[in-house]
Write a protein that holds these residues in place. Structure first.
Motif, PDB file in Angstrom:
ATOM      1  N   LYS A 125      -0.564   9.425  46.256  1.00 31.90           N
ATOM      2  CA  LYS A 125       0.116   8.697  45.182  1.00 31.90           C
ATOM      3  C   LYS A 125      -0.912   8.299  44.114  1.00 31.90           C
ATOM      4  CE  LYS A 125       3.343   6.820  48.606  1.00 31.90           C
ATOM      5  NZ  LYS A 125       3.884   5.597  49.241  1.00 31.90           N
ATOM      6  N   LYS A 126      -1.336   9.277  43.355  1.00 32.57           N
ATOM      7  CA  LYS A 126      -2.391   9.046  42.378  1.00 32.57           C
ATOM      8  C   LYS A 126      -1.851   8.263  41.179  1.00 32.57           C
ATOM      9  CE  LYS A 126      -5.754  11.785  41.755  1.00 32.57           C
ATOM     10  NZ  LYS A 126      -6.718  11.071  42.588  1.00 32.57           N
ATOM     11  N   GLN A 127      -2.639   7.290  40.743  1.00 35.48           N
ATOM     12  CA  GLN A 127      -2.309   6.474  39.589  1.00 35.48           C
ATOM     13  C   GLN A 127      -3.248   6.755  38.409  1.00 35.48           C
ATOM     14  OE1 GLN A 127       0.382   4.508  39.639  1.00 35.48           O
ATOM     15  NE2 GLN A 127       0.775   5.048  41.779  1.00 35.48           N
ATOM     16  N   VAL A 128      -4.470   7.148  38.699  1.00 33.17           N
ATOM     17  CA  VAL A 128      -5.470   7.383  37.662  1.00 33.17           C
ATOM     18  C   VAL A 128      -5.385   8.834  37.190  1.00 33.17           C
ATOM     19  CG1 VAL A 128      -7.934   7.359  37.112  1.00 33.17           C
ATOM     20  CG2 VAL A 128      -6.985   5.631  38.658  1.00 33.17           C
ATOM     21  N   MET A 129      -5.244   9.020  35.904  1.00 34.98           N
ATOM     22  CA  MET A 129      -5.256  10.361  35.329  1.00 34.98           C
ATOM     23  C   MET A 129      -6.695  10.789  35.059  1.00 34.98           C
ATOM     24  SD  MET A 129      -2.176  10.119  32.524  1.00 34.98           S
ATOM     25  CE  MET A 129      -2.507  11.792  31.974  1.00 34.98           C
ATOM     26  N   PRO A 130      -6.954  12.097  35.018  1.00 33.17           N
ATOM     27  CA  PRO A 130      -8.286  12.554  34.615  1.00 33.17           C
ATOM     28  C   PRO A 130      -8.653  11.997  33.236  1.00 33.17           C
ATOM     29  CG  PRO A 130      -7.058  14.364  35.579  1.00 33.17           C
ATOM     30  CD  PRO A 130      -6.100  13.216  35.451  1.00 33.17           C
ATOM     31  N   ARG A 131      -9.924  11.730  33.050  1.00 29.24           N
ATOM     32  CA  ARG A 131     -10.390  11.058  31.836  1.00 29.24           C
ATOM     33  C   ARG A 131     -10.002  11.830  30.572  1.00 29.24           C
ATOM     34  NH1 ARG A 131     -16.454  10.119  32.160  1.00 29.24           N
ATOM     35  NH2 ARG A 131     -15.828   8.367  33.480  1.00 29.24           N
ATOM     36  N   ALA A 132     -10.119  13.145  30.598  1.00 30.32           N
ATOM     37  CA  ALA A 132      -9.791  13.942  29.421  1.00 30.32           C
ATOM     38  C   ALA A 132      -8.317  13.795  29.039  1.00 30.32           C
ATOM     39  CB  ALA A 132     -10.124  15.407  29.669  1.00 30.32           C
ATOM     40  N   LEU A 133      -7.436  13.716  30.036  1.00 34.92           N
ATOM     41  CA  LEU A 133      -6.011  13.548  29.753  1.00 34.92           C
ATOM     42  C   LEU A 133      -5.718  12.158  29.205  1.00 34.92           C
ATOM     43  CD1 LEU A 133      -4.378  15.341  32.814  1.00 34.92           C
ATOM     44  CD2 LEU A 133      -4.743  16.224  30.506  1.00 34.92           C
ATOM     45  N   ARG A 134      -6.470  11.172  29.692  1.00 30.20           N
ATOM     46  CA  ARG A 134      -6.281   9.817  29.168  1.00 30.20           C
ATOM     47  C   ARG A 134      -6.703   9.751  27.705  1.00 30.20           C
ATOM     48  NH1 ARG A 134      -9.690   6.485  33.267  1.00 30.20           N
ATOM     49  NH2 ARG A 134     -10.191   8.512  34.151  1.00 30.20           N
ATOM     50  N   LYS A 135      -7.821  10.398  27.373  1.00 32.55           N
ATOM     51  CA  LYS A 135      -8.261  10.423  25.986  1.00 32.55           C
ATOM     52  C   LYS A 135      -7.248  11.148  25.102  1.00 32.55           C
ATOM     53  CE  LYS A 135     -13.259  10.233  26.832  1.00 32.55           C
ATOM     54  NZ  LYS A 135     -14.554  10.955  26.662  1.00 32.55           N
ATOM     55  N   GLN A 136      -6.714  12.257  25.638  1.00 35.43           N
ATOM     56  CA  GLN A 136      -5.728  13.019  24.883  1.00 35.43           C
ATOM     57  C   GLN A 136      -4.466  12.209  24.657  1.00 35.43           C
ATOM     58  OE1 GLN A 136      -4.914  16.864  26.585  1.00 35.43           O
ATOM     59  NE2 GLN A 136      -3.036  17.112  25.413  1.00 35.43           N
ATOM     60  N   SER A 137      -4.034  11.478  25.697  1.00 35.26           N
ATOM     61  CA  SER A 137      -2.844  10.636  25.558  1.00 35.26           C
ATOM     62  C   SER A 137      -3.081   9.531  24.548  1.00 35.26           C
ATOM     63  CB  SER A 137      -2.476  10.028  26.918  1.00 35.26           C
ATOM     64  OG  SER A 137      -2.173  11.031  27.849  1.00 35.26           O
ATOM     65  N   GLY A 138      -4.290   8.934  24.575  1.00 34.04           N
ATOM     66  CA  GLY A 138      -4.611   7.895  23.606  1.00 34.04           C
ATOM     67  C   GLY A 138      -4.648   8.433  22.197  1.00 34.04           C
ATOM     68  N   PHE A 139      -5.184   9.640  22.021  1.00 33.47           N
ATOM     69  CA  PHE A 139      -5.226  10.257  20.695  1.00 33.47           C
ATOM     70  C   PHE A 139      -3.822  10.532  20.180  1.00 33.47           C
ATOM     71  CE2 PHE A 139      -5.190  14.198  18.190  1.00 33.47           C
ATOM     72  CZ  PHE A 139      -5.989  13.814  17.115  1.00 33.47           C
ATOM     73  N   ASN A 140      -2.957  11.058  21.051  1.00 25.81           N
ATOM     74  CA  ASN A 140      -1.585  11.340  20.644  1.00 25.81           C
ATOM     75  C   ASN A 140      -0.842  10.069  20.280  1.00 25.81           C
ATOM     76  OD1 ASN A 140      -1.964  14.072  21.058  1.00 25.81           O
ATOM     77  ND2 ASN A 140      -1.173  14.037  23.166  1.00 25.81           N
ATOM     78  N   LEU A 141      -1.125   8.987  21.049  1.00 26.98           N
ATOM     79  CA  LEU A 141      -0.478   7.713  20.756  1.00 26.98           C
ATOM     80  C   LEU A 141      -0.940   7.178  19.402  1.00 26.98           C
ATOM     81  CD1 LEU A 141       1.325   5.373  21.634  1.00 26.98           C
ATOM     82  CD2 LEU A 141      -0.640   4.389  22.824  1.00 26.98           C
ATOM     83  N   ASP A 142      -2.246   7.258  19.123  1.00 27.57           N
ATOM     84  CA  ASP A 142      -2.766   6.805  17.836  1.00 27.57           C
ATOM     85  C   ASP A 142      -2.188   7.639  16.695  1.00 27.57           C
ATOM     86  OD1 ASP A 142      -4.258   4.916  19.129  1.00 27.57           O
ATOM     87  OD2 ASP A 142      -6.110   6.098  19.142  1.00 27.57           O
ATOM     88  N   LEU A 143      -2.091   8.953  16.937  1.00 26.66           N
ATOM     89  CA  LEU A 143      -1.537   9.831  15.916  1.00 26.66           C
ATOM     90  C   LEU A 143      -0.084   9.504  15.643  1.00 26.66           C
ATOM     91  CD1 LEU A 143      -2.080  12.280  14.094  1.00 26.66           C
ATOM     92  CD2 LEU A 143      -1.331  13.749  16.000  1.00 26.66           C
ATOM     93  N   SER A 144       0.686   9.196  16.712  1.00 29.86           N
ATOM     94  CA  SER A 144       2.090   8.846  16.560  1.00 29.86           C
ATOM     95  C   SER A 144       2.247   7.549  15.782  1.00 29.86           C
ATOM     96  CB  SER A 144       2.749   8.737  17.936  1.00 29.86           C
ATOM     97  OG  SER A 144       4.093   8.326  17.820  1.00 29.86           O
ATOM     98  N   LEU A 145       1.403   6.545  16.084  1.00 30.91           N
ATOM     99  CA  LEU A 145       1.455   5.270  15.361  1.00 30.91           C
ATOM    100  C   LEU A 145       1.083   5.466  13.904  1.00 30.91           C
ATOM    101  CD1 LEU A 145      -0.179   2.909  18.010  1.00 30.91           C
ATOM    102  CD2 LEU A 145       2.231   3.008  17.351  1.00 30.91           C
ATOM    103  N   HIS A 146       0.104   6.325  13.630  1.00 32.25           N
ATOM    104  CA  HIS A 146      -0.316   6.598  12.264  1.00 32.25           C
ATOM    105  C   HIS A 146       0.816   7.242  11.465  1.00 32.25           C
ATOM    106  CE1 HIS A 146      -2.961   7.599   8.930  1.00 32.25           C
ATOM    107  NE2 HIS A 146      -2.576   8.881   9.021  1.00 32.25           N
ATOM    108  N   ASN A 147       1.515   8.213  12.086  1.00 27.54           N
ATOM    109  CA  ASN A 147       2.627   8.869  11.410  1.00 27.54           C
ATOM    110  C   ASN A 147       3.764   7.900  11.134  1.00 27.54           C
ATOM    111  OD1 ASN A 147       1.296  11.330  11.392  1.00 27.54           O
ATOM    112  ND2 ASN A 147       2.190  12.015  13.340  1.00 27.54           N
TER     113      ASN A 147
END
Length: 405
Positions: free
Chosen positions: A374-396
């Motif tokens: 029952k993994k809760q932690v995502m790989p670091r690269a995916l977390r960065k990608q998710s954060g980037f997408n979230l920032d991009l969505s907020l910017h748009n």
């Protein structure tokens, strides 16, 4: 139809149960499956007719309970006869600890002539067997990945048996040397699992087959559900067990004309070997971190690897310490007049296989993931990608709001 939504789902569940039961009877039967098939299909048709008359769900359940009681009463009686262990010899691999050690003790107590292999004749497991077992037990130091040692064990066994064949071979020796995702596992981990779990077992089985054919005996192989189902973070171990399962199934067909029965035991989670050793998991974790390239470690992250270690350790700590279910299953496979092709040993294994076999892939896959890792932690690269997408969505969104103004 809306008035019968609840009974419909009950009906669908009952119908699935009967159809699954019929298929299980057919697959597990060693004799003619016709009587069982007719009985199960007849019961299915009865349920179908009851539904056609729109009987209330409570009445339907009451009839099913009554049928179950009648079926249980009909099955009561003297327990099925088993063969005698007297005069029968059995060869067991991997008896230093775990299932092998416990099986050697139990089969010796039943009267078998036991040949038990260990990696270390001076180790705690070997001394324990020497202290607790009868003089019938023979200890052999064997690393099943070394053909010379396997052949020497065969010669020693032949010399002790004389003209008598070997009744049982229990392929128990196995290892799980992988730790974490397949991408993070070393090639040596995959090769290590294959060398012991598949090639080592293959070497022992081929070597002892003439003795088993002579006695029209049994082969009992301890495998794992990981060889049939894709458990996360067990790719190396599961692949080796998958190869072992296919070999065992093929061998079952080939040895049937010789009168040799072949069975596979699929245990649930039990505490064996190093599974409950905290230092073992810490060492595995340290070795994994040292083996990863800086780029790969950056992609996954130290916290992701640490969580995997903690989940493995937690799963091992919750495993069942009572090995008796597996030992009793091994005994049954050796002494039953008509042993089954497969035995599910331990709680939940049958349900796991039922869900994996009959449920949609998406559902069975989610069930397996929630059951084991029952993994809760995502790989670091995916977390960065998710954060980037979230920032991009907020910017748009902010830009759209500016345009509306």
């Amino acid at each position: 139809m809306d008035d019968y939504t609840l009974p419909f789902w009950i009906y669908l569940g009952v119908l699935t149960f009967f159809v699954a039961g019929a298929m299980k009877k057919i697959l597990a039967s060693h004799l003619s499956a016709a009587p069982a098939l007719v009985a199960w299909l007849g019961a299915t048709v009865l349920v179908e007719r009851l539904w056609a008359f729109c009987l209330p769900a409570v009445l339907l359940l009451a009839l099913l309970v009554l049928a179950f009681c009648i079926y249980s009463a009909a099955r009561t009686g003297p327990p099925p006869t088993t063969l005698s262990a007297h005069g029968k010899a059995v060869f067991i691999t991997g008896c230093d600890t775990g299932f092998g050690n416990a099986a050697a003790k139990h089969l010796d107590a039943l009267g078998f002539e036991v040949f038990a292999t260990v990696l270390d004749l001076s180790g705690d497991g070997a001394r324990d067997l020497q202290r607790t077992c009868s003089p019938r037990l023979t200890l052999l130091q064997v690393d099943i990945t070394q053909p010379q040692q396997v052949q020497q064990a065969l010669l020693d066994t032949k010399a002790k048996l004389g003209l008598k064949g070997l009744w049982g071979l229990v392929n128990n020796a196995g290892v799980c040397v992988n730790f974490g995702d397949a991408e993070l596992s070393l090639m040596s981990n995959f090769r290590g699992c294959m060398e012991v779990n598949f090639f080592g077992t293959l070497s022992v089985t081929k070597s002892f087959l003439p003795l088993l054919r002579q006695a029209k005996g049994r082969i009992v192989t301890i495998s794992s559900p990981a060889g049939d189902q894709p458990f996360p973070c067990l790719a190396a171990y599961g692949a080796s067990k998958a190869a072992l399962n296919l070999f065992t199934n093929t061998l079952r067909h080939e040895l049937e004309p010789w009168g040799v029965h072949v069975s596979t035991v699929l245990p649930s989670a039990f505490k064996t070997g190093q599974s409950s050793n905290h230092a073992y998991w810490e060492q595995q974790h340290k070795q994994l971190l040292q083996s990863l390239s800086p780029a790969l470690l950056e992609e996954y992250g130290e916290d992701y690897v640490a969580e995997t270690k903690e989940l493995f350790q937690s799963h091992a700590s919750q495993a069942n310490p009572d090995l008796s279910v597996v030992i009793d299953t091994i005994t049954t496979a050796l002494l039953s007049p008509q042993p089954q092709a497969r035995y599910y040993a331990g709680p939940g294994v049958g349900l796991m296989y039922f869900i994996y076999t009959y449920c949609p892939f998406g559902l069975s896959n989610r069930f397996l993931q929630s059951l084991f890792m029952k993994k809760q932690v995502m790989p670091r690269a995916l977390r960065k990608q998710s954060g980037f997408n979230l920032d991009l969505s907020l910017h748009n969104n902010n830009n759209n709001e500016e345009k509306l103004k």
